[in-house]
Design a protein around this motif. Structure first.
Motif, PDB file in Angstrom:
ATOM      1  N   TYR A 160       7.222  27.856 -12.947  1.00  0.00           N
ATOM      2  CA  TYR A 160       8.618  28.190 -12.670  1.00  0.00           C
ATOM      3  C   TYR A 160       9.332  28.536 -13.983  1.00  0.00           C
ATOM      4  O   TYR A 160       9.069  27.921 -15.011  1.00  0.00           O
ATOM      5  CB  TYR A 160       9.342  26.988 -12.053  1.00  0.00           C
ATOM      6  N   TRP A 161      10.292  29.452 -13.898  1.00  0.00           N
ATOM      7  CA  TRP A 161      11.193  29.747 -15.007  1.00  0.00           C
ATOM      8  C   TRP A 161      12.634  29.446 -14.570  1.00  0.00           C
ATOM      9  O   TRP A 161      13.059  29.849 -13.466  1.00  0.00           O
ATOM     10  CB  TRP A 161      11.102  31.206 -15.429  1.00  0.00           C
ATOM     11  N   TYR A 162      13.367  28.774 -15.468  1.00  0.00           N
ATOM     12  CA  TYR A 162      14.778  28.481 -15.258  1.00  0.00           C
ATOM     13  C   TYR A 162      15.549  28.889 -16.505  1.00  0.00           C
ATOM     14  O   TYR A 162      14.990  28.986 -17.607  1.00  0.00           O
ATOM     15  CB  TYR A 162      15.008  26.981 -15.016  1.00  0.00           C
ATOM     16  N   ARG A 163      16.854  29.063 -16.328  1.00  0.00           N
ATOM     17  CA  ARG A 163      17.734  29.348 -17.451  1.00  0.00           C
ATOM     18  C   ARG A 163      18.860  28.317 -17.444  1.00  0.00           C
ATOM     19  O   ARG A 163      19.380  27.969 -16.370  1.00  0.00           O
ATOM     20  CB  ARG A 163      18.315  30.765 -17.319  1.00  0.00           C
ATOM     21  N   GLN A 164      19.225  27.858 -18.630  1.00  0.00           N
ATOM     22  CA  GLN A 164      20.330  26.909 -18.751  1.00  0.00           C
ATOM     23  C   GLN A 164      21.282  27.392 -19.825  1.00  0.00           C
ATOM     24  O   GLN A 164      20.947  27.380 -21.016  1.00  0.00           O
ATOM     25  CB  GLN A 164      19.828  25.497 -19.071  1.00  0.00           C
ATOM     26  N   ARG A 165      22.459  27.815 -19.411  1.00  0.00           N
ATOM     27  CA  ARG A 165      23.490  28.194 -20.366  1.00  0.00           C
ATOM     28  C   ARG A 165      24.161  26.926 -20.887  1.00  0.00           C
ATOM     29  O   ARG A 165      24.126  25.873 -20.247  1.00  0.00           O
ATOM     30  CB  ARG A 165      24.512  29.124 -19.720  1.00  0.00           C
ATOM     31  N   LEU A 166      24.809  27.033 -22.024  1.00  0.00           N
ATOM     32  CA  LEU A 166      25.408  25.889 -22.701  1.00  0.00           C
ATOM     33  C   LEU A 166      26.348  25.140 -21.770  1.00  0.00           C
ATOM     34  O   LEU A 166      27.265  25.722 -21.189  1.00  0.00           O
ATOM     35  CB  LEU A 166      26.153  26.368 -23.951  1.00  0.00           C
ATOM     36  N   GLY A 167      26.083  23.842 -21.605  1.00  0.00           N
ATOM     37  CA  GLY A 167      26.949  22.996 -20.799  1.00  0.00           C
ATOM     38  C   GLY A 167      26.831  23.186 -19.301  1.00  0.00           C
ATOM     39  O   GLY A 167      27.629  22.635 -18.544  1.00  0.00           O
ATOM     40  N   GLY A 188      24.278  23.728 -15.581  1.00  0.00           N
ATOM     41  CA  GLY A 188      23.075  23.271 -14.914  1.00  0.00           C
ATOM     42  C   GLY A 188      21.962  24.289 -15.039  1.00  0.00           C
ATOM     43  O   GLY A 188      22.078  25.282 -15.762  1.00  0.00           O
ATOM     44  N   LEU A 189      20.878  24.042 -14.348  1.00  0.00           N
ATOM     45  CA  LEU A 189      19.725  24.933 -14.431  1.00  0.00           C
ATOM     46  C   LEU A 189      19.784  25.984 -13.337  1.00  0.00           C
ATOM     47  O   LEU A 189      20.005  25.685 -12.169  1.00  0.00           O
ATOM     48  CB  LEU A 189      18.426  24.132 -14.296  1.00  0.00           C
ATOM     49  N   GLU A 190      19.541  27.208 -13.737  1.00  0.00           N
ATOM     50  CA  GLU A 190      19.574  28.369 -12.847  1.00  0.00           C
ATOM     51  C   GLU A 190      18.154  28.871 -12.632  1.00  0.00           C
ATOM     52  O   GLU A 190      17.458  29.221 -13.591  1.00  0.00           O
ATOM     53  CB  GLU A 190      20.433  29.452 -13.499  1.00  0.00           C
ATOM     54  N   PHE A 191      17.718  28.900 -11.382  1.00  0.00           N
ATOM     55  CA  PHE A 191      16.361  29.339 -11.060  1.00  0.00           C
ATOM     56  C   PHE A 191      16.204  30.833 -11.310  1.00  0.00           C
ATOM     57  O   PHE A 191      17.068  31.626 -10.931  1.00  0.00           O
ATOM     58  CB  PHE A 191      16.068  29.021  -9.603  1.00  0.00           C
ATOM     59  N   LEU A 192      15.101  31.222 -11.924  1.00  0.00           N
ATOM     60  CA  LEU A 192      14.829  32.636 -12.170  1.00  0.00           C
ATOM     61  C   LEU A 192      13.695  33.152 -11.290  1.00  0.00           C
ATOM     62  O   LEU A 192      13.860  34.116 -10.540  1.00  0.00           O
ATOM     63  CB  LEU A 192      14.478  32.869 -13.641  1.00  0.00           C
ATOM     64  N   ILE A 193      12.525  32.519 -11.396  1.00  0.00           N
ATOM     65  CA  ILE A 193      11.345  33.032 -10.706  1.00  0.00           C
ATOM     66  C   ILE A 193      10.274  31.957 -10.662  1.00  0.00           C
ATOM     67  O   ILE A 193      10.276  31.047 -11.501  1.00  0.00           O
ATOM     68  CB  ILE A 193      10.806  34.289 -11.425  1.00  0.00           C
ATOM     69  N   TYR A 194       9.390  32.038  -9.674  1.00  0.00           N
ATOM     70  CA  TYR A 194       8.244  31.139  -9.659  1.00  0.00           C
ATOM     71  C   TYR A 194       6.972  31.932  -9.393  1.00  0.00           C
ATOM     72  O   TYR A 194       7.011  33.039  -8.844  1.00  0.00           O
ATOM     73  CB  TYR A 194       8.396  30.006  -8.644  1.00  0.00           C
ATOM     74  N   PHE A 195       5.865  31.379  -9.805  1.00  0.00           N
ATOM     75  CA  PHE A 195       4.537  31.937  -9.580  1.00  0.00           C
ATOM     76  C   PHE A 195       3.680  30.923  -8.831  1.00  0.00           C
ATOM     77  O   PHE A 195       3.648  29.744  -9.175  1.00  0.00           O
ATOM     78  CB  PHE A 195       3.834  32.265 -10.908  1.00  0.00           C
ATOM     79  N   GLN A 196       2.990  31.401  -7.817  1.00  0.00           N
ATOM     80  CA  GLN A 196       1.908  30.639  -7.197  1.00  0.00           C
ATOM     81  C   GLN A 196       0.635  31.361  -7.614  1.00  0.00           C
ATOM     82  O   GLN A 196       0.387  32.480  -7.151  1.00  0.00           O
ATOM     83  CB  GLN A 196       2.049  30.600  -5.680  1.00  0.00           C
ATOM     84  N   GLY A 197      -0.165  30.754  -8.467  1.00  0.00           N
ATOM     85  CA  GLY A 197      -1.242  31.501  -9.085  1.00  0.00           C
ATOM     86  C   GLY A 197      -0.633  32.604  -9.930  1.00  0.00           C
ATOM     87  O   GLY A 197       0.274  32.369 -10.730  1.00  0.00           O
ATOM     88  N   ASN A 198      -1.113  33.819  -9.745  1.00  0.00           N
ATOM     89  CA  ASN A 198      -0.568  34.959 -10.479  1.00  0.00           C
ATOM     90  C   ASN A 198       0.464  35.742  -9.684  1.00  0.00           C
ATOM     91  O   ASN A 198       0.983  36.757 -10.165  1.00  0.00           O
ATOM     92  CB  ASN A 198      -1.703  35.911 -10.882  1.00  0.00           C
TER      93      ASN A 198
END
Lengths: 111, 115
Positions: free
Chosen positions: B33-40, B42-52
């Motif tokens: 999984y990839w997430y992004r967290q801007r200063l101050g 919460g975590l924002e979901f970007l993308i996930y991989f199952q296998g490739n």
């Protein structure tokens, strides 16, 4: 998508005090985790708890899935407990695969 | 490896440049999984991989963002023509087993600053 609400948003304690953090959610879940984000930004796994009760030292957690909430208990708090506590969950359905995070509870423990 | 490894830990770049962020998951973890967290924030979901495979790319903020995973191991998140609003910590996580289940473990993140 699923809504996640954490309370309180901020909490200030004296060392040694106990506290309860709450996470409410809007749908049934198949994955729920509690994390502690320390002041250096590292996310530390506390509990994987889609249902039931678990304890780990001074921390324990309970998830009542049928009533759509989870609680994190911190007893005898220490200054090292300071940081942000997140609950995160996955509801399946159209959000399958996506762990949705609440906005967090900022905990400050003073010596 | 013992944990999720991300590189670089810090990246400062100029607006308009491309950046690549790397994630090496825990050995044997098929979900990433990839997430992004801007200063101050919460975590924002970007993308996930199952296998490739990445079945849901709707979390990527714009077409400047792309991600790939090869060999069911390392993943790369690429941001093209970076903008100042891309400044954030990019967090990678992995889990054992089927996507959406199991416990996620996070890396220490890559802090991106776009000047």
């Amino acid at each position: 998508g699923i809504q996640v609400e954490q309370s309180p948003p901020d909490l200030i304690l004296q060392e040694g005090a106990n506290s309860t953090l709450r996470c409410n959610f809007s749908d049934s879940v198949n994955n729920l985790q509690w994390f502690h984000q320390n002041p250096w930004g590292q996310l530390i796994n506390l509990f994987y708890i889609p249902s039931g009760t678990k304890q780990n030292g001074r921390l324990s957690a309970t998830t009542v899935a049928t009533e759509r909430y989870s609680l994190l208990y911190i007893s005898s708090s220490q200054t090292t407990d300071s940081g942000v506590y997140f609950c995160a969950l996955n509801a399946g359905g159209t959000s399958y695969g996506k762990l949705t995070f609440g906005q967090g509870t900022i905990l400050t423990v003073h010596p | 490896g013992a944990g999720v490894s991300q590189s670089p830990s810090n990246k400062v770049t100029e607006k308009g440049k491309d950046v690549e962020l790397r994630c090496d998951p825990i050995s044997g973890h098929t979900a990433l999984y990839w997430y992004r967290q801007r200063l101050g924030q919460g975590l924002e979901f970007l993308i996930y991989f199952q296998g490739n495979s990445a079945p849901d790319k709707s979390g990527l903020p714009s077409d400047r963002f792309s991600a790939e995973r090869t060999g069911e191991s390392v993943s790369t998140l690429t941001i093209q023509r970076t903008q100042q609003e891309d400044s954030a910590v990019y967090l990678c996580a992995s889990s054992l087993g089927r996507i959406g289940t199991g416990e996620l473990f996070f890396g220490e993140g890559s802090r991106l600053t776009v000047l």
